[in-house]
Design an enzyme around this catalytic site. Structure first.
Site, mmCIF file in Angstrom:
data_model
loop_
_atom_site.group_PDB
_atom_site.id
_atom_site.type_symbol
_atom_site.label_atom_id
_atom_site.label_comp_id
_atom_site.label_asym_id
_atom_site.label_seq_id
_atom_site.Cartn_x
_atom_site.Cartn_y
_atom_site.Cartn_z
ATOM 1 N N LYS A 186 -38.806 31.772 -53.239
ATOM 2 C CA LYS A 186 -40.264 31.690 -53.356
ATOM 3 C C LYS A 186 -40.665 31.107 -54.717
ATOM 4 C CE LYS A 186 -41.376 33.141 -49.307
ATOM 5 N NZ LYS A 186 -42.100 32.256 -48.367
ATOM 6 N N TYR B 63 -34.103 35.897 -51.953
ATOM 7 C CA TYR B 63 -35.416 35.746 -51.311
ATOM 8 C C TYR B 63 -36.484 35.413 -52.357
ATOM 9 C CZ TYR B 63 -39.952 36.987 -49.540
ATOM 10 O OH TYR B 63 -41.288 36.945 -49.242
ATOM 11 N N SER C 225 -44.717 35.347 -52.986
ATOM 12 C CA SER C 225 -44.462 36.794 -52.923
ATOM 13 C C SER C 225 -44.439 37.423 -54.311
ATOM 14 C CB SER C 225 -43.098 37.011 -52.267
ATOM 15 O OG SER C 225 -42.715 38.361 -52.364
HETATM 16 C C1 WQD Z 1 -41.956 50.089 -50.748
HETATM 17 C C2 WQD Z 1 -41.556 51.333 -51.501
HETATM 18 C C3 WQD Z 1 -39.183 51.731 -51.529
HETATM 19 C C4 WQD Z 1 -38.766 52.663 -47.278
HETATM 20 C C5 WQD Z 1 -40.527 44.252 -50.242
HETATM 21 C C6 WQD Z 1 -40.149 42.941 -50.826
HETATM 22 C C7 WQD Z 1 -41.372 42.193 -51.203
HETATM 23 C C8 WQD Z 1 -42.298 42.055 -50.042
HETATM 24 C C9 WQD Z 1 -42.618 43.390 -49.459
HETATM 25 C C10 WQD Z 1 -41.961 40.054 -48.702
HETATM 26 C C11 WQD Z 1 -40.316 51.128 -52.372
HETATM 27 C C12 WQD Z 1 -39.906 52.825 -50.822
HETATM 28 C C13 WQD Z 1 -39.236 52.300 -48.526
HETATM 29 C C14 WQD Z 1 -38.378 54.017 -47.053
HETATM 30 C C15 WQD Z 1 -38.971 54.524 -49.324
HETATM 31 N N1 WQD Z 1 -41.726 41.294 -48.991
HETATM 32 N N2 WQD Z 1 -39.342 53.211 -49.524
HETATM 33 N N3 WQD Z 1 -38.510 54.898 -48.093
HETATM 34 O O1 WQD Z 1 -39.490 46.781 -51.683
HETATM 35 O O2 WQD Z 1 -41.870 47.006 -52.488
HETATM 36 O O3 WQD Z 1 -41.187 44.996 -51.251
HETATM 37 O O4 WQD Z 1 -41.400 44.054 -49.151
HETATM 38 O O5 WQD Z 1 -42.609 39.268 -49.277
HETATM 39 O O6 WQD Z 1 -40.982 40.970 -51.641
HETATM 40 O O7 WQD Z 1 -39.350 43.165 -51.955
HETATM 41 O O8 WQD Z 1 -41.406 47.097 -50.026
HETATM 42 O O9 WQD Z 1 -41.891 48.503 -48.078
HETATM 43 O O10 WQD Z 1 -39.470 48.038 -48.676
HETATM 44 O O11 WQD Z 1 -40.807 49.546 -50.118
HETATM 45 O O12 WQD Z 1 -39.048 55.363 -50.223
HETATM 46 O O13 WQD Z 1 -37.929 54.415 -45.957
HETATM 47 O O14 WQD Z 1 -41.191 52.329 -50.546
HETATM 48 O O15 WQD Z 1 -38.140 52.228 -52.308
HETATM 49 O O16 WQD Z 1 -40.488 51.872 -53.539
HETATM 50 P P1 WQD Z 1 -40.910 46.533 -51.472
HETATM 51 P P2 WQD Z 1 -40.857 48.270 -49.131
#
Ligand code: WQD
Length: 319
Positions: free
Chosen positions: A144, A140, A116
């Site tokens: 990884k 998490y 990841s």
């Molecule tokens: C994306 C962006 C949020 C929801 C995570 C894990 C990563 C991988 C993918 C597994 C961020 C913003 C989100 C919302 C928002 N997982 N957001 N409003 O955090 O980049 O990655 O998932 O392998 O390891 O860390 O993904 O989709 O949660 O967020 O503004 O309602 O969207 O702050 O900037 P993230 P995400």
């Protein structure tokens, strides 16, 4: 040659199984069905059980003549891992150790590992290359990164040939029935707000990015599956251990994603701006030269495709 896909009934695993079936690669799935669904596995045998069950793994590898493993079974919620690190170390690392022990004793040396971008933590670069030292921000991400270290040590000790694939932000679906059932990431979380008649939330508008919202590298799950197939083929052809990012190499901000969601769904996506979510890096975008040069892999599906297929799957699951 037969490939075993752990987590093969889950969102990403079922896409990998499907891609292998369509490629006429011999494949079986193993899944404990904690989050996956048996009906997601079509055209391949499904063994129901856990990667923590060594005797089951030994039997499965022997009975099906497994020659390579794609290991996707894992817990993947960052927030939950902070609250319950023991669960993450048990499922993700004890699971990996158990599986590698079975592989070693059966002489299976081909291993594709689901890693990841969470291994990187807060990378302060435009494009994240694989050689940047990882400082994960969550248990998490730690599981990884430590998993990658373990495979590297097994490569040295007994010749394990592994490919660690670091997924960036996975989205979309190849078909409606394989859509992500979880609501843990931006795109499904926005869908949920829209369905509830609420405004989508944007976590932070004051990041040092052009529009003030976080930038991520969204990659279609069908491209992720294609990359696994390329990695498995390369190992079958004798490839040596490698670690690759899987992304598109292009960033999209939260507001840009919202804009595409508005176009695709026809809904009003006017957001509510709320506080930053702790631990969110401003920008995480993959350098994709290594996987292009090493596996000949290039992601081909764009953000509109991801949102459109995710939305179609979301609607189908709720009809
Ligand atoms: C994306 C962006 C949020 C929801 C995570 C894990 C990563 C991988 C993918 C597994 C961020 C913003 C989100 C919302 C928002 N997982 N957001 N409003 O955090 O980049 O990655 O998932 O392998 O390891 O860390 O993904 O989709 O949660 O967020 O503004 O309602 O969207 O702050 O900037 P993230 P995400």
């Amino acid at each position: 040659m037969t490939w075993l896909v752990t987590g093969g009934a889950g969102y990403i695993g079922a896409h990998v199984v499907r891609a292998m079936v369509e490629d006429a690669t011999s494949v079986i799935a193993l899944d404990d069905l904690s989050t996956g669904g048996a009906d997601r596995v079509q055209g391949a045998a499904l063994v129901v059980g856990s990667v923590l069950d060594g005797p089951l793994l030994d039997r499965t590898i022997a009975e099906h003549g497994v020659t390579g493993v794609v290991h996707i079974a894992a817990k993947k919620q960052v927030g939950e891992s902070v609250e319950d690190p023991l669960k993450y170390y048990r499922e993700n690392l004890s699971g990996l150790v158990t599986l590698l022990e079975s592989c070693r004793s059966a002489g299976v040396d081909r291993f594709v590992f689901s890693s990841s971008a969470a291994t990187y933590g807060l990378p302060d670069v435009d494009l994240v290359t694989e050689d940047i030292p990882g400082v994960p921000l969550s248990p998490y991400g730690e599981t990884k990164l430590v998993g990658e270290w373990l495979m590297r040590d097994c490569a040295t000790a007994f010749g394990l040939r592994y490919m660690a694939l670091r997924y960036f932000n996975v989205a979309g679906a190849a078909t409606d029935d394989l859509a992500d059932p979880g609501v843990f990431n931006l795109i499904p979380m926005v869908f949920r707000e829209l369905e509830a008649g609420s405004r989508p939330k944007v976590f932070g508008i004051d990041y040092p990015t052009p529009d003030g919202t976080c930038i991520r590298d969204y990659v279609h799950v069908a491209d992720i599956a294609a990359a696994h197939l390329a990695a498995a083929r390369a190992l079958d052809d004798g490839a040596q251990p490698a670690t690759y990012n899987i992304g598109c190499g292009e960033g999209s901000s939260v507001l840009e994603v919202l804009d595409v969601i508005g176009q695709v769904t026809g809904r009003d996506v006017t957001p509510e701006f709320v506080a930053r979510r702790p631990g969110d890096p401003a920008r995480v975008v993959a350098a994709v030269d290594s996987i292009r040069d090493g596996l000949g892999f290039i992601a081909t599906r764009d953000l509109e495709d991801m949102v459109a297929t995710a939305w179609s799957g979301w609607r189908a699951a709720r009809d």
